[in-house]
Scaffold this motif. Structure first.
Motif, short mmCIF file in Angstrom:
data_model
loop_
_atom_site.label_atom_id
_atom_site.label_comp_id
_atom_site.label_asym_id
_atom_site.label_seq_id
_atom_site.Cartn_x
_atom_site.Cartn_y
_atom_site.Cartn_z
N GLU A 33 -14.53 47.56 46.53
CA GLU A 33 -14.47 47.13 47.93
C GLU A 33 -13.16 47.54 48.58
O GLU A 33 -13.14 47.99 49.73
CB GLU A 33 -14.65 45.61 48.02
CG GLU A 33 -14.68 45.10 49.43
CD GLU A 33 -14.88 43.59 49.54
OE1 GLU A 33 -14.90 43.10 50.67
OE2 GLU A 33 -15.00 42.92 48.50
N THR A 36 -13.30 51.19 49.38
CA THR A 36 -14.17 51.41 50.53
C THR A 36 -13.47 51.01 51.83
O THR A 36 -13.64 51.67 52.85
CB THR A 36 -15.48 50.60 50.38
OG1 THR A 36 -16.11 50.99 49.16
CG2 THR A 36 -16.42 50.83 51.53
N ARG A 37 -12.70 49.94 51.78
CA ARG A 37 -12.02 49.42 52.96
C ARG A 37 -10.53 49.81 52.95
O ARG A 37 -9.69 49.04 53.37
CB ARG A 37 -12.20 47.91 53.00
CG ARG A 37 -13.65 47.51 53.18
CD ARG A 37 -13.92 46.04 52.92
NE ARG A 37 -13.19 45.17 53.81
CZ ARG A 37 -13.18 43.83 53.66
NH1 ARG A 37 -13.86 43.26 52.70
NH2 ARG A 37 -12.48 43.08 54.50
N GLU A 40 -8.39 49.32 56.15
CA GLU A 40 -8.13 47.90 56.39
C GLU A 40 -7.03 47.39 55.45
O GLU A 40 -6.13 46.66 55.87
CB GLU A 40 -9.41 47.11 56.19
CG GLU A 40 -9.30 45.65 56.49
CD GLU A 40 -10.62 44.91 56.30
OE1 GLU A 40 -10.60 43.69 56.51
OE2 GLU A 40 -11.64 45.52 55.94
#
Length: 94
Positions: A33, A36-37, A40
């Protein structure tokens, strides 16, 4: 996360911090995750460190506190057990 660059607070753009952050994720799912982010995650770290002055960043006594602050910001977004450990293998203020 390699080669994160920011201007410390109050530096007027004349100083910068170059750092690499290594995160030991709490699980493989969290690691995926975070990958993927990525944007952010980078933003969370830069925002956490962007309000620090050059003096705060260069004082080695503050380093563990800074790590804790960054880890707290990441876990607020990714979950309580998302980060096991956080390292700064590269931390250069110029």
């Amino acid at each position: 996360l390699e080669n994160l660059v920011l201007n410390p607070a109050g530096s007027g753009g004349s100083r910068f911090l170059l750092l690499t952050v290594a995160i030991e994720a709490g699980s493989a799912t969290v690691a995926t995750e975070m990958t993927t982010r990525d944007a952010e995650l980078r933003d969370i770290i830069l925002t956490s460190l962007g309000n620090k002055t050059v003096d705060q960043l260069t004082d080695i006594a503050n380093r563990e506190g800074i790590k804790t602050e960054v880890q707290t910001a990441i876990t607020a977004r990714f979950g309580k057990t998302s980060v096991s450990r956080l390292y700064f293998p590269q931390f250069v203020v110029q």
